[in-house]
Design a protein around this motif. Structure first.
Motif, PDB file in Angstrom:
ATOM      1  N   TYR B   5       0.903  -1.173   0.010  1.00 42.33           N
ATOM      2  CA  TYR B   5       0.118  -0.016   0.248  1.00 42.33           C
ATOM      3  C   TYR B   5       0.827   1.333   0.050  1.00 42.33           C
ATOM      4  O   TYR B   5       2.023   1.243   0.754  1.00 42.33           O
ATOM      5  CB  TYR B   5      -0.801  -0.081   1.335  1.00 42.33           C
ATOM      6  CG  TYR B   5      -1.689  -1.240   1.306  1.00 42.33           C
ATOM      7  CD1 TYR B   5      -3.020  -1.323   0.790  1.00 42.33           C
ATOM      8  CD2 TYR B   5      -1.259  -2.444   1.862  1.00 42.33           C
ATOM      9  CE1 TYR B   5      -3.937  -2.306   0.880  1.00 42.33           C
ATOM     10  CE2 TYR B   5      -2.249  -3.469   2.132  1.00 42.33           C
ATOM     11  CZ  TYR B   5      -3.273  -3.507   1.703  1.00 42.33           C
ATOM     12  OH  TYR B   5      -4.096  -4.748   1.679  1.00 42.33           O
ATOM     13  N   ARG B   7       1.084   4.863   1.374  1.00 44.37           N
ATOM     14  CA  ARG B   7       0.425   5.823   2.261  1.00 44.37           C
ATOM     15  C   ARG B   7       0.423   7.156   1.743  1.00 44.37           C
ATOM     16  O   ARG B   7      -0.590   7.768   2.105  1.00 44.37           O
ATOM     17  CB  ARG B   7       1.038   5.640   3.797  1.00 44.37           C
ATOM     18  CG  ARG B   7       0.541   6.369   4.930  1.00 44.37           C
ATOM     19  CD  ARG B   7       1.367   6.515   6.052  1.00 44.37           C
ATOM     20  NE  ARG B   7       1.206   5.311   6.839  1.00 44.37           N
ATOM     21  CZ  ARG B   7       0.490   5.471   7.959  1.00 44.37           C
ATOM     22  NH1 ARG B   7      -0.237   6.544   8.405  1.00 44.37           N
ATOM     23  NH2 ARG B   7       0.359   4.332   8.727  1.00 44.37           N
ATOM     24  N   ASN B  20       1.087  13.952  -1.668  1.00 46.25           N
ATOM     25  CA  ASN B  20       0.057  13.634  -2.166  1.00 46.25           C
ATOM     26  C   ASN B  20      -0.876  14.521  -3.077  1.00 46.25           C
ATOM     27  O   ASN B  20      -1.953  14.712  -2.937  1.00 46.25           O
ATOM     28  CB  ASN B  20      -1.309  13.176  -0.716  1.00 46.25           C
ATOM     29  CG  ASN B  20      -0.710  11.998   0.089  1.00 46.25           C
ATOM     30  OD1 ASN B  20      -0.054  11.093  -0.542  1.00 46.25           O
ATOM     31  ND2 ASN B  20      -1.166  11.953   1.284  1.00 46.25           N
ATOM     32  N   ALA B 183      -2.186  -1.999   5.246  1.00 43.02           N
ATOM     33  CA  ALA B 183      -3.335  -0.771   4.906  1.00 43.02           C
ATOM     34  C   ALA B 183      -3.634   0.271   5.816  1.00 43.02           C
ATOM     35  O   ALA B 183      -3.614  -0.207   7.112  1.00 43.02           O
ATOM     36  CB  ALA B 183      -4.713  -1.446   4.304  1.00 43.02           C
ATOM     37  N   ALA B 186      -5.877   6.070   4.751  1.00 41.45           N
ATOM     38  CA  ALA B 186      -5.822   7.056   3.437  1.00 41.45           C
ATOM     39  C   ALA B 186      -5.017   6.406   2.528  1.00 41.45           C
ATOM     40  O   ALA B 186      -4.936   6.888   1.452  1.00 41.45           O
ATOM     41  CB  ALA B 186      -5.426   8.176   3.589  1.00 41.45           C
ATOM     42  N   SER B 187      -4.310   4.989   2.840  1.00 43.76           N
ATOM     43  CA  SER B 187      -3.387   4.456   1.651  1.00 43.76           C
ATOM     44  C   SER B 187      -4.089   3.763   0.575  1.00 43.76           C
ATOM     45  O   SER B 187      -5.453   3.279   0.525  1.00 43.76           O
ATOM     46  CB  SER B 187      -2.505   3.554   2.483  1.00 43.76           C
ATOM     47  OG  SER B 187      -3.276   2.322   2.920  1.00 43.76           O
ATOM     48  N   GLU B 188      -3.536   3.679  -0.492  1.00 45.79           N
ATOM     49  CA  GLU B 188      -3.897   3.226  -1.918  1.00 45.79           C
ATOM     50  C   GLU B 188      -3.200   2.038  -2.216  1.00 45.79           C
ATOM     51  O   GLU B 188      -1.834   1.852  -1.839  1.00 45.79           O
ATOM     52  CB  GLU B 188      -3.852   4.093  -2.997  1.00 45.79           C
ATOM     53  CG  GLU B 188      -4.672   5.244  -2.812  1.00 45.79           C
ATOM     54  CD  GLU B 188      -4.416   6.177  -4.017  1.00 45.79           C
ATOM     55  OE1 GLU B 188      -5.127   5.557  -5.299  1.00 45.79           O
ATOM     56  OE2 GLU B 188      -4.191   7.347  -3.965  1.00 45.79           O
ATOM     57  N   PRO B 189      -4.027   0.905  -2.778  1.00 47.60           N
ATOM     58  CA  PRO B 189      -2.971  -0.407  -2.849  1.00 47.60           C
ATOM     59  C   PRO B 189      -2.183  -0.123  -4.218  1.00 47.60           C
ATOM     60  O   PRO B 189      -2.450   0.624  -4.943  1.00 47.60           O
ATOM     61  CB  PRO B 189      -4.206  -1.314  -3.229  1.00 47.60           C
ATOM     62  CG  PRO B 189      -5.305  -0.516  -3.659  1.00 47.60           C
ATOM     63  CD  PRO B 189      -5.128   0.689  -2.824  1.00 47.60           C
ATOM     64  N   PHE B 195      -0.071   2.277 -11.235  1.00 48.47           N
ATOM     65  CA  PHE B 195       0.003   3.275 -10.137  1.00 48.47           C
ATOM     66  C   PHE B 195       1.065   4.197 -10.393  1.00 48.47           C
ATOM     67  O   PHE B 195       0.762   5.209  -9.986  1.00 48.47           O
ATOM     68  CB  PHE B 195       0.000   2.357  -8.848  1.00 48.47           C
ATOM     69  CG  PHE B 195      -0.111   3.360  -7.605  1.00 48.47           C
ATOM     70  CD1 PHE B 195      -1.477   3.736  -6.951  1.00 48.47           C
ATOM     71  CD2 PHE B 195       0.987   3.930  -7.193  1.00 48.47           C
ATOM     72  CE1 PHE B 195      -1.366   4.583  -5.746  1.00 48.47           C
ATOM     73  CE2 PHE B 195       0.849   4.816  -6.019  1.00 48.47           C
ATOM     74  CZ  PHE B 195      -0.225   5.084  -5.541  1.00 48.47           C
ATOM     75  N   ALA B 199       0.653   8.032 -10.416  1.00 49.31           N
ATOM     76  CA  ALA B 199       0.977   8.992  -9.432  1.00 49.31           C
ATOM     77  C   ALA B 199       1.912   9.810  -9.737  1.00 49.31           C
ATOM     78  O   ALA B 199       1.912  11.196  -9.380  1.00 49.31           O
ATOM     79  CB  ALA B 199       1.693   8.043  -8.123  1.00 49.31           C
TER      80      ALA B 199
END
Lengths: 383, 203
Positions: B5, B7, B20, B183, B186-189, B195, B199
């Motif tokens: 994940y 974060r 982010n 996880a 607010a984390s994303e896999p 990704f 990102a």
């Protein structure tokens, strides 16, 4: 994974056999250079014979004018290793992994500008090597200072385990330049005499040139009749200083612990240390080995034969470790006479013999990085 | 294979900084941007001023990732630092080469190794885990994704700072991700190389 071909190209010879014989017969490639171009003081170093390099490279079908000396050395080393391995390096399941600390850095001296001369980029050098053998995969390039040769083998091990590739050509190379020599001189790390790893009178390292290659193939141990396999590898940081080794040998100790987690130290035939022969490095390794409870194991260091060959060192010294383990011998530490008395270590200074099945290779480098590799001999029990 | 994940992501360039995707407002001063950012973050770590451009970028990106993390300075071995770069240390290489005309600078020479940026992050945060630098021609999401997965596959890691660190003397960027095996809210896999493409594109 097991090596199916290897090569050492150094001051002591252009094949693994030549280098292995030279080490066994107690020869060193270190020479005294009264005046190395652009260097203000005499140095001791081990250098590749450039005339022989170009002759061999031409004989192998390469055009020396198309490649830098560093590229020629790497290409020739891979060529020799591939002859032994007998595999098609152009196959899509073959991955190149490249290790060098500074690559073609000597070109800066010749006025090359980084922005315009792509040969200064390590990915470019690695790409040229892979393409020479018509391999289309993007090579993996590791750049972790002096432990790069171990990191390259660890990267290869992980890539082979992940399944996409079946063979990895791990090649490391560094040549000497005014850039590198002046840097080590400025750090006061060079010894004016042949280096003396682990000796109480050690006073610095010597630099050396080498290209070295191991071609690893993924095999199940039970399918391999003989050989030595790379079974574990770990990288750990001191988290202490960017150029000085940790006083507690922190990262080195932790790397040793990590590779021995599932293995018994009783099986260790010997440990081939980084052993640069600087006061601090050898002390740091001694402390790490003592903390890990390995201080009574036979320890050797190979830099008295080759000097510190930087990005090639981890591969070159692994090849000799593998050969020695295969033959049940423990190579002597050239330049070592008597060690520190406060931290005794079983440093070998003559040829030894062993029946044990495992060997450790240790490396440490600037940036507080440390690596350990564990090799194991495949033993056949009569069924 | 354990799921991973992300974060937080942080990006620091020689002109802007984002966490982010949100820009950190930095009031322009006579200082270079990276120094202004250092002051804006209220960091007290004089080593920063000795670092080369590549290390400053990576260091500041790691500071943004650890921002507000009370446990960040607890020594640990289960966090890796993995950096990818195209230009490596070539800017410092050129400056060291220039210093050779007078007196070769030992402090510059040490920074001619691209892994020093990983060391700076490890030293600041007492990270005893793996530190690794890979050199690649371009930001290659597939290779980066594969290497990150491979690193987690072979050791008991819980987290890593990983990403792209690039500096060529005029411009530069450090894009780092805080990757974890657990996880968080607010984390994303981190499921695929896609990704990594998105990102960086969204920065």
């Amino acid at each position: 994974m097991i090596p199916i071909g290897d090569n050492i190209l150094s001051s002591l010879g252009f094949s693994t056999a030549e280098n292995y014989r030279a080490v066994q017969s107690g020869r060193t490639g270190l020479c005294f250079y009264e005046a190395y171009p652009g260097i203000s003081e005499p140095i001791v170093a081990s250098c590749i014979d450039r005339t022989r390099l170009d002759d061999c490279f031409s004989a192998a079908g390469g055009n020396p004018l198309e490649y830098t000396p560093l590229e020629r050395a790497a290409l020739l080393s891979v060529t020799f290793a591939a002859e032994q391995a007998g595999i098609d390096l152009a196959a899509p399941e073959v991955l190149f992994v490249f290790s060098s600390t500074k690559g073609n850095i000597h070109l800066l001296e010749e006025g090359a500008e980084a922005r315009s001369d792509s040969r200064l980029y390590l990915w470019h050098t690695a790409g040229r090597i892979a393409r020479y053998f018509r391999n289309a995969n993007e090579p993996v390039v590791v750049s972790n200072a002096c432990i790069s040769g171990a990191c390259a083998q660890i990267a290869a091990m992980r890539e082979l385990a992940a399944g996409r590739f079946t063979c990895a050509v791990v090649v490391g190379v560094d040549l000497l330049s005014r850039f590198i020599l002046s840097g080590f001189l400025s750090l006061k790390a060079l010894s004016p005499a042949p280096c003396r790893p682990f000796d109480s009178e050690r006073n610095g390292l010597n630099l050396g040139e080498a290209a070295s290659t191991i071609i690893y193939r993924k095999v199940r141990e039970e399918d391999s009749p003989q050989g030595v396999s790379l079974v574990e590898g770990a990288i750990r940081n001191d988290a202490n200083h960017i150029s000085g080794p940790s006083r507690t040998g922190e990262g080195c100790f932790r790397a040793l612990q990590a590779v021995l987690k599932d293995h018994s130290p009783d099986d260790l035939a010997f440990i081939c240390a980084h052993a640069t022969a600087t006061a601090y490095n050898d002390r740091m390794e001694t402390i790490a080995l003592t903390r890990a409870g390995l201080h009574q194991k036979p320890v050797n260091g190979l830099k008295g034969y080759f000097g510190h060959t930087l990005g090639a060192a981890g591969i070159l010294e692994s090849i000799l470790t593998i050969r020695a383990l295969q033959d049940g011998v423990i190579l002597p530490t050239f330049g070592f006479t008597r060690g520190d008395t406060d931290y005794p270590l079983a440093v070998t200074n003559r040829m030894g013999y062993t029946q044990k099945t495992c060997a450790l290779k240790m490396l440490s480098g600037f940036g507080g990085c440390n690596a350990a590799l564990l090799f194991r001999k495949i033993t056949r029990h009569a069924s | 294979m354990r799921p991973l994940y992300v974060r937080r992501t942080a990006c620091v360039t020689t002109r802007a900084a984002r966490v982010n995707g949100e820009e950190i407002p930095v009031v322009a001063t006579s200082d270079p941007f990276l120094t202004a950012l250092y002051r804006r973050l209220g960091i007290d770590y004089p080593r920063f001023f000795k670092m080369d451009g590549l290390s400053k970028l990576g260091f500041l990106a790691s500071e943004l990732l650890f921002w507000g993390d009370a446990s960040r300075f607890l020594p640990r071995e289960d966090c890796a630092v993995i950096c990818f770069s195209r230009t490596s240390s070539l800017d410092t290489d050129r400056r060291y080469q220039a210093s050779m005309r007078d007196y070769p600078s030992p402090s510059l020479f040490v920074y001619t190794l691209p892994n020093i940026v990983t060391a700076e992050i490890a030293i600041r945060n007492k990270l005893y885990g793996e530190t690794s630098v890979y050199i690649c021609e371009t930001y290659n999401p597939h290779q980066i994704f594969r290497t990150i997965r491979n690193t987690f596959a072979h050791q008991p890691l819980r987290s890593a700072l990983a990403g792209w660190t690039e500096y060529d003397g005029d411009t530069g960027e450090a894009f780092l991700m805080q990757i974890e095996t657990q996880a968080a809210s607010a984390s994303e896999p981190l499921l695929s190389a896609g990704f990594l493409t998105t990102a960086k594109h969204n920065l």
